[in-house]
Each structure stands twice: as C-alpha cells, then as structure tokens.
Design an enzyme around this catalytic site. Structure first.
Site, PDB file in Angstrom:
ATOM      1  N   GLU A 119       0.832  -1.202   0.000  1.00 62.24           N
ATOM      2  CA  GLU A 119       0.000   0.000   0.000  1.00 62.24           C
ATOM      3  C   GLU A 119       0.870   1.256   0.000  1.00 62.24           C
ATOM      4  O   GLU A 119       1.832   1.371   0.755  1.00 62.24           O
ATOM      5  CB  GLU A 119      -0.891  -0.020   1.241  1.00 62.24           C
ATOM      6  CG  GLU A 119      -1.844   1.152   1.350  1.00 62.24           C
ATOM      7  CD  GLU A 119      -2.638   1.131   2.651  1.00 62.24           C
ATOM      8  OE1 GLU A 119      -3.691   1.795   2.702  1.00 62.24           O
ATOM      9  OE2 GLU A 119      -2.206   0.458   3.604  1.00 62.24           O
ATOM     10  N   LYS A 125     -10.136   1.618  -1.801  1.00 63.37           N
ATOM     11  CA  LYS A 125     -10.254   1.109  -0.440  1.00 63.37           C
ATOM     12  C   LYS A 125     -11.614   1.460   0.158  1.00 63.37           C
ATOM     13  O   LYS A 125     -12.029   2.621   0.153  1.00 63.37           O
ATOM     14  CB  LYS A 125      -9.122   1.698   0.407  1.00 63.37           C
ATOM     15  CG  LYS A 125      -8.990   1.144   1.812  1.00 63.37           C
ATOM     16  CD  LYS A 125      -7.713   1.685   2.446  1.00 63.37           C
ATOM     17  CE  LYS A 125      -7.451   1.172   3.833  1.00 63.37           C
ATOM     18  NZ  LYS A 125      -6.160   1.655   4.374  1.00 63.37           N
ATOM     19  N   CYS A 140      -5.414  -3.121   2.932  1.00 58.80           N
ATOM     20  CA  CYS A 140      -5.065  -2.900   4.331  1.00 58.80           C
ATOM     21  C   CYS A 140      -6.247  -3.070   5.290  1.00 58.80           C
ATOM     22  O   CYS A 140      -6.628  -4.196   5.579  1.00 58.80           O
ATOM     23  CB  CYS A 140      -4.380  -1.552   4.492  1.00 58.80           C
ATOM     24  SG  CYS A 140      -3.428  -1.407   6.040  1.00 58.80           S
TER      25      CYS A 140
END
Length: 307
Positions: free
Chosen positions: A49, A122, A166
């Site tokens: 990331e 995300k 993440c």
C-alpha cells in the site's frame, strides 16, 4: 461469473519495501524489485500500500494532497509501462485524485500488455492515532455505475484477483463477497506497523492477530492470500510521537491458510511462490463452506447492531 476452472501453476511475487520521502526514489526502488521478481519468473507481482511515498497518514496536513495523482497519471503510466515491458500482471497502489476534493487510496491492476485491468478503491477507512486516513481518503463506491459491487474481482490473465487494501483485511464480509463473486486469489496491499511505545508483548499480539485474521480469510473461503506490507521506521512529521515501525512480515498463504512464504520485520525482500491453481477447488470439495451457508438466516448481518 465464469465457471471455468483455473489449472496449472502461477508464479507470484509479493514485494516488501522501505519507502522514502522522495517519490522518485521510492518508485525507483519499486521498479528495481519488480524487475528482479520478473527475472525470477513471477507472472503476478503485488506491491504494498502507498509504495511511492512515506505513510503520510500519521498526521493531518492538507499540503499532502499535492502528492495525489489522477489515473491515468505519472505513477500509473510508469507502472503500466513496467507491466508491459516485463509481460507481467502488476498490482500497484496510488493516492488517487479522482476530482477536486475527492481522493482515494486506490489499488491499480495492470495486465501484461500494460492495459489497466481494473482498480479497487479502499472501502474501509481507519481513523486511529497514527492512522488518520479519513482525513485523506473517500471510501470506494459501494456500487459502480454498471451495477457491480465495490467488492468485485478484477479479471486478468493471472486469474480473478480479489484486490482489497489494508484495513479491509480485518473484515470477513469483504473477503467473502470477493469469494462469492469468483475471486481466485485474495490480495491485501498493506501499510501497518507498531507504535514504538508499545511493549514487545503487545507488539507480538498485534502482529500475530494481523497474520491470523488473513489466514482465516484464506481458510473460510478456500482461497490463497497475498499480503505485502511495508517495512522500516517512518518518523512522525509532527514530532509528537516516535513514529511507526512498519512490521513487514509480508506473507503468502494457501487455501487452507498454510504459510507458503513469510518475510521478517526488518528487510526489503521479494517473496516468490509457485501457486497450484487447482487447490482451491479441490479443498472446496471436501470443506464445502459455500454450499452449507445458511443465506436464509443471515439477514441481520446488514444491521449496525442487533436489537
């Protein structure tokens, strides 16, 4: 959703990298490691990331928005050209400027001809001490204009990639939705580390929780997981804390959660794995979780709390 069974083997590389405040330097390191992974035979290469910059979310600073780029833009074009030159599928990460005032933490996937196979913005955005991501990132769209869920695998020559980012890795719903849409691999580009004031016992608990929850997604969905994390200590720009020590420990596991490769918490590295693409179906035949789901009984999962 295709019912075609993936066969044969796939060579995967996950890259664990130290990042710099100099974007050009960070991308040069990325490129060097990607080239090395390709030379070792990787067909699918996955980056961590926000690999082009330091993890800037330790503080809230509006000047940081100058780091954001559109897609296509300089970083995506560089990654695209690298994928095309090396003939690989490449998963990268970009601080995306979608429009004035709307920014995303975006994973980009390039096909081996350099074309953009797809992107994932995300969905779960944290807001915790040292991880002030809500200041910078708008969550991804729950649905695209074509009606697809935000949790939709990206079709590539390396298979259907269930790309998440993440904080998404802590949510079983995200992994399950990707699996139900036909993902063949779950991928979690990551930037996570320790508060340097935590004692070693707490640090160990956090690290093993991170590894365990993702291995759990592999087991629960009978899918391999690729989780590259950054490494190195990055200072707090405000000077109010000692910064974050990113704990590395990037890993690749198989569809029973079995560890196929795992890095340490100190060094840049490339994890190389030759993945048997038939194992997921074989495992699903003896552990048929998806067959036995009681979808008629799960309605309350859509509630914030159950009264």
């Amino acid at each position: 959703m295709s019912n075609t069974r993936s066969t044969g083997y796939l060579n995967i590389a996950a890259i664990q990298q130290v990042c710099s405040s100099d974007k050009a330097a960070s991308l040069a390191t990325t490129e060097k490691l990607v080239r090395e992974a390709s030379a070792n035979g990787a067909e699918l290469v996955v980056l961590q990331e926000l690999h082009a910059t330091l993890y800037f979310c330790q503080t809230e600073n509006s000047d940081v928005f100058e780091l954001a780029e559109p897609i296509p833009g300089p970083t995506s074009e560089r990654l695209s050209e690298l994928a095309r030159e090396l003939g690989i599928v490449l998963v990268g990460s970009i601080f995306e400027r979608r429009m004035n005032g709307v920014y995303h933490n975006t994973a980009v996937v390039f096909e081996k001809d350099g074309s953009l196979a797809g992107l994932y913005r995300k969905m779960h955005i944290p807001d915790d001490p040292g991880f002030y991501e809500k200041f910078y990132f708008t969550p991804g769209d729950a649905h695209f204009n074509n009606g697809q869920s935000g949790f939709t695998p990206i079709e590539t020559s390396a298979g259907k990639l269930g790309v998440l980012v993440c904080w998404d890795q802590w949510y079983p719903e995200a992994a399950r939705l990707m699996a139900l849409a036909g993902a063949e691999i779950l991928i979690y580009p990551t930037a996570i580390g320790w508060d340097l004031t935590d004692d070693p016992e707490e640090q160990a608990r956090q690290l093993e929780a991170w590894v365990t929850v993702q291995r759990g997604h592999a087991v629960a969905n009978n899918l391999p997981v690729v989780a590259p994390n950054r490494v190195g200590t990055e200072p707090d720009p405000s000077g109010q804390t000692d910064g974050i020590q990113f704990w590395g420990n990037s890993f690749i596991c198989g569809p029973q959660g079995e560890l196929l490769a795992r890095a340490d918490d100190r060094a840049e590295c490339i994890l190389d794995v030759r993945l048997d693409r038939t194992r997921s179906e074989s495992i699903r035949r003896i552990w048929p979780y998806l067959r036995d789901r009681r979808i008629d009984a799960y309605g309350d999962i859509l509630k914030r709390v159950r009264d």
